[in-house]
Design a protein around this motif. Structure first.
Motif: not given
Lengths: 417, 337
Positions: A311-326, A328-341
């Motif tokens: 139902k929900r995903v929490v991406v905990v990452e030891k990185t930080f893209a200044v100016g946007i955020g996550g 690893l999370a961005t890649d995870i979101r690409t993987a979840m494209d089209g799924i409602k999570i």
């Protein structure tokens, strides 16, 4: 054979078992113990038929590696942080030339401010360099991944970066099962290059490629990484057959069967997360963990399949893209494209900030209640941040920010930095 | 490997006009079995000193190593004009990696060859690295010094044309004083490249106390061949710095490449010498000492010195540099001059 040794020495021994022919390195914390280990083995003669070269910079380290790999030698180097950044031009060159170099990155933050402690900013900055990136969860896995990395690299004729958390893994004494030379020899055949600098059959390597062929050459790099998506699990399977344990692969699930909430992370942090999840499971929470071993290639299908029921995903990452955020999370979101999570990004552990079970527990409880912002900075001291912001508002010449903050945090921290 | 029969003809110079010599005294280029390591068909400009130097140097190295040679190349003119794929002029195993790492790549190749040889997989394969002055004295200097300091078994050849010619004639740390480049224009109170800057890498190479350092010009190709062959008799780090005129960058006629090379040496502006383990062992004497003006005048990069009012002071400062070279490297044979 079971051994109680430092992570760096475990990696050094594993690398030696792979019979490298050229090792070059420039010292940088927290990578030093690894190269000291292999260096001593070469000097004593324990590691035969191997040249160890003390180079003058990381740029030279990767450049020497390019030369020796192109000349057909199995080649290894290791670095971290600023060192990885200093060699970037050569890092891209190695992958562009398709040279199967294996490099350990003992993950460490990038300055300024200068910081020697662990996070994943260094490796992740090379996300698009073309290198395969594998993240180790434990010292055992770090050791195993190096043996697998040589096989993977040489099969594809492509470089592989094995990422292990600086200090947390490199300097931790843990029990590891060290394979025998016979086991490694049976698993890893001698290197047979696809391209080699050979006077008997002269080739030119590294010519200029114009618009007429550049995209095709670059695409073939992508194709190699796509092939790695199949090779990585296959090599992990073969490894299990030969060595009797699970190590590597693309992703690794934990308590995923009925998990409604999935925590995604990479590296040694997974251990703390699993402990936290165990406690929450005992209290009835339907929570699981998905560890990413292969960050490049990014296993979109495997991640998607693993998260399908959540139902929900929490991406905990030891990185930080200044100016946007996550990142690893961005890649995870690409993987979840089209799924409602529902998805949450948590930036944690930057510059070695400890990630405690207590903080994670509070964080995950909030996530279960969907009481998290889209982007969370775990244990960020807002008082300190606001104090500096106030200082900058009040005064034009507010001075160097990091030094102001250190003064605010107190002399205790200042003395230990 | 391609084989090109060589026509012999008398030129009256030291280049190939040596058919009257005994075969073992003939130049590598005049040898029927020369390897044409940098083969014809490349895209160098007419009169390119670098192409000429590289052809002689690499053929000589191939000759000296019985064709067991691998080359690492820095980014630059030599790399670009020799490998316009799908064509390559290189008849030897050759790699180009980056602008600033040719020396380190060569170190890697040499290390690989050492291990392979120990394992009995290859014979005695030697390594050369080569680059222009930008790739050597500037961006590649760290890797070069590292290779020298470790005494890695590499011959590094620098083709010095005094600037970044491939990118459009910008200043390098090998650009001579007063010379015009795209980034040291002949404007302002001190036109051209400032005095008191730059570095002479052969002297820095000597400071590393490596087995062999030599300078050469493309005016005396027998001497260049001799130095390359001699360099291959040493193990460890070796450095040859060759002055190679660039008609484009120097604003000189293509036909004047040899002449300008000779004038650079005969004026004392470019000292030709050899050194072993940090000590000078031999310097090529100036045959007929000429004023620096003879060298400067035919080059448009010095045109601002010869306007309506000649820059007498600047020319005198350049003459003083030549005089210093003559003293420092003992370029005058006192009895002959």
């Amino acid at each position: 054979m079971l051994k109680q040794i430092e992570g760096s020495h475990a990696v050094a021994e594993a690398v030696a078992l792979c019979r490298p022919e050229v090792i070059c390195a420039y010292p940088i914390s927290p990578q030093t113990h690894i190269v000291e280990g292999v260096g001593e083995m070469v000097k004593s003669g324990e590691l035969e038929d191997c040249e160890f070269i003390n180079v003058e910079s990381e740029f030279a380290a990767m450049s020497v590696a390019i030369g020796s790999s192109a000349a057909g030698a199995r080649t290894y180097t290791a670095t971290a942080s600023q060192g990885l950044l200093f060699m970037v031009e050569a890092v891209y060159n190695a992958s562009g030339l398709g040279l199967p170099i294996v490099m350990t990155v003992a993950n460490r933050a990038i300055g300024a401010p200068i910081n020697i402690w662990n996070d994943h900013s260094d490796s992740i900055s090379q996300r698009d360099s073309g290198w395969i990136q594998l993240f180790a969860e434990t010292n055992q896995e770090a050791l195993d991944l190096h043996i697998q990395a040589f096989k993977l690299a040489e099969e594809l004729s492509h470089p592989v970066m094995v990422c292990m958390d600086g200090f947390i893994l490199t300097h931790a004494y843990e029990r590891v099962d060290m394979p025998t030379q016979a086991q490694v020899d049976a698993f890893l055949p001698p290197y047979e290059p696809r391209q080699v600098l050979d006077p008997a059959e002269p080739v030119s390597i590294g010519a200029m490629v114009g618009p007429e062929a550049f995209a095709e050459v670059r695409y073939l790099e992508h194709e190699k990484q796509m092939r790695a998506l199949e090779l990585i699990p296959a090599i992990a399977k073969e490894f299990k057959a030969g060595f009797g344990r699970d190590s590597g692969g693309l992703v690794r699930g934990y308590c995923m069967e009925d998990a409604e909430t999935v925590i995604v992370a990479m590296g040694s942090l997974l251990g703390t997360i699993k402990d936290t999840v165990d406690a929450m499971r005992a209290a009835g929470a339907k929570i699981g963990v998905l560890g990413i071993v292969s960050f490049r290639p990014f296993p979109l299908d495997a991640v998607r399949a693993a998260l399908m029921g959540a139902k929900r995903v929490v991406v905990v990452e030891k990185t930080f893209a200044v100016g946007i955020g996550g990142i690893l999370a961005t890649d995870i979101r690409t993987a979840m494209d089209g799924i409602k999570i529902l998805d949450y990004t948590v930036v944690a552990g930057l510059g070695g900030r400890p990630i405690t079970k207590k903080s994670l527990h509070e964080l995950f409880e909030k996530a279960l209640r969907d009481d998290l912002p889209a982007l969370t900075f775990l244990d960020l001291d807002w008082d300190i941040v606001n104090k500096q912001l106030e200082r900058e508002r009040k005064k034009r010449r507010s001075g160097p920010a990091a030094e102001n903050i250190l003064r605010d945090v107190g002399s205790h921290v200042a003395q230990h930095s | 490997m391609s084989f090109q029969p060589v026509k012999f003809y008398q030129t009256g110079t030291f280049t190939v006009g040596n058919r009257l010599l005994e075969p073992d005294q003939r130049s590598v280029q005049a040898n029927m079995e020369r390897t044409n390591s940098l083969n014809s068909g490349h895209r160098a400009c007419q009169g390119c000193g670098e192409a000429l130097g590289a052809r002689y140097a690499i053929d000589a190295a191939m000759h000296a190593t019985n064709k067991q040679l691998i080359a690492a190349n820095a980014t630059g003119c030599l790399e670009v004009f020799s490998t316009p794929y799908p064509e390559t002029s290189w008849q030897i195993p050759w790699i180009h990696s980056l602008f600033g790492n040719a020396a380190a790549v060569a170190t890697g190749i040499a290390a690989a060859m050492k291990v392979k040889r120990k394992k009995g997989l290859v014979g005695d394969v030697r390594v050369v690295a080569q680059g222009g002055d930008g790739g050597t004295t500037d961006i590649g200097f760290g890797c070069l010094s590292g290779m020298f300091e470790r005494n890695d078994d590499v011959l590094y050849i620098c083709y010095d044309n005094g600037g970044y010619m491939n990118t459009g004639v910008q200043r390098s740390s090998a650009t001579p004083p007063a010379a015009r480049t795209a980034t040291t224009m002949p404007v302002g109170p001190e036109p051209g490249n400032p005095f008191g800057q730059g570095k002479f890498v052969p002297a820095i190479a000597m400071a590393h106390e490596i087995p062999y350092v030599a300078t050469a010009t493309v005016a005396d190709l027998r001497d260049l061949e001799h130095k390359v062959k001699k360099a291959m008799t040493f193990r460890g780090a070796r450095y040859i710095h060759i002055l190679v005129p660039c008609p484009l960058g120097w604003g000189a006629a293509s036909r004047d490449t040899m002449k300008l090379s000779r004038l650079a040496k005969e004026t004392g502006l470019f000292p030709v010498f050899e050194a072993q383990y940090g000590e000078i062992t031999n310097s090529t004497k100036i045959r007929r000492l000429l004023p620096v003006e003879e060298y400067l005048r035919p080059q448009k990069r010095y045109a601002h010195l010869f306007g309506k009012t000649p820059a007498v002071e600047t020319i005198a400062r350049l003459q003083a540099l030549a005089d210093k070279n003559i003293r420092r490297y003992a370029l005058l044979d006192k009895e002959a001059n």
